[in-house]
Scaffold this motif. Structure first.
Motif, PDB file in Angstrom:
ATOM      1  N   GLN A  45      64.104  38.422  41.368  1.00 45.60           N
ATOM      2  CA  GLN A  45      63.231  37.025  40.996  1.00 45.60           C
ATOM      3  C   GLN A  45      62.247  36.976  42.027  1.00 45.60           C
ATOM      4  N   THR A  63      58.484  27.664  38.663  1.00 47.04           N
ATOM      5  CA  THR A  63      57.952  28.594  38.056  1.00 47.04           C
ATOM      6  C   THR A  63      58.304  29.943  38.738  1.00 47.04           C
ATOM      7  N   VAL A  65      58.228  34.723  38.290  1.00 46.43           N
ATOM      8  CA  VAL A  65      58.267  36.077  37.458  1.00 46.43           C
ATOM      9  C   VAL A  65      59.669  36.726  37.886  1.00 46.43           C
ATOM     10  N   TYR A  66      60.463  37.181  36.813  1.00 45.88           N
ATOM     11  CA  TYR A  66      61.518  37.896  36.873  1.00 45.88           C
ATOM     12  C   TYR A  66      61.127  39.214  36.397  1.00 45.88           C
ATOM     13  N   GLN A  67      61.914  40.170  37.436  1.00 45.08           N
ATOM     14  CA  GLN A  67      61.334  41.611  37.081  1.00 45.08           C
ATOM     15  C   GLN A  67      62.725  42.302  36.729  1.00 45.08           C
ATOM     16  N   SER A 128      58.579  42.819  33.521  1.00 46.25           N
ATOM     17  CA  SER A 128      58.558  41.585  33.896  1.00 46.25           C
ATOM     18  C   SER A 128      58.120  40.426  32.892  1.00 46.25           C
ATOM     19  N   PHE A 129      58.536  39.217  33.225  1.00 39.59           N
ATOM     20  CA  PHE A 129      58.296  38.080  32.342  1.00 39.59           C
ATOM     21  C   PHE A 129      58.157  36.806  33.100  1.00 39.59           C
ATOM     22  N   THR A 130      57.720  35.920  32.767  1.00 37.21           N
ATOM     23  CA  THR A 130      57.407  34.809  33.638  1.00 37.21           C
ATOM     24  C   THR A 130      58.344  33.491  32.979  1.00 37.21           C
ATOM     25  N   TYR A 131      58.599  32.467  33.725  1.00 32.57           N
ATOM     26  CA  TYR A 131      59.524  31.678  33.310  1.00 32.57           C
ATOM     27  C   TYR A 131      58.795  30.183  33.991  1.00 32.57           C
TER      28      TYR A 131
END
Length: 142
Positions: A45, A63, A65-67, A128-131
């Motif tokens: 995270q 907020t 980014v999760y990799q 990765s994606f953002t949350y």
């Protein structure tokens, strides 16, 4: 702290998917040693700044980014990692919800694949994606 709740919401989803495959997920909280020839995931995270858009500070917005890095043994076809990228893209679709003990959030960006990192015994394909999510804050003095 709701960054922890965001991480937990993501990890619960990731672990349920990985267990059903089965593929192991290495993280810093547990000892992990890869088996010879094993493909596995590493999860991280990367929290971003916390903001408060609400008068009175009733809720904070979190907020980050999760990799999820896919680690394959050298010689494994790249198609193995690419198929896992596709599965992660389906699992963490944009606008899919994340919920955990007062944290309500969403995946806000699609799963992105980074450049392949090669080493002598393995290669890694990072994704990765953002949350983003909101959590109500307890009243002062509570």
């Amino acid at each position: 702290m709701s960054q922890a709740k965001a991480r937990q919401a993501i990890e619960i989803k990731l672990m349920a998917w990985a267990t059903a495959r089965p593929i192991r997920v290495a993280n810093f909280q547990q000892a992990f040693e890869a088996q010879p020839g094993e493909t596995y995931l590493q999860a991280f995270q990367l929290p971003a700044g916390t903001t408060c858009r609400y008068l009175g500070g009733e809720a904070y917005e979190y907020t980050g980014v999760y990799q999820v890095s896919i680690v394959c043994p050298a010689g494994e076809p790249l198609a193995t990692a690419e198929s896992l990228v596709d599965e992660l893209s389906s699992l963490f679709r944009v606008d899919s919800s994340l919920s955990r003990n007062g944290f309500e959030g969403l995946i806000t960006g699609p799963v992105d694949q980074g450049p392949t990192i090669t080493e002598s015994a393995t290669y890694t394909v990072p994704t990765s994606f953002t949350y983003r999510g909101v959590a109500e804050q307890p009243p002062a003095g509570a």
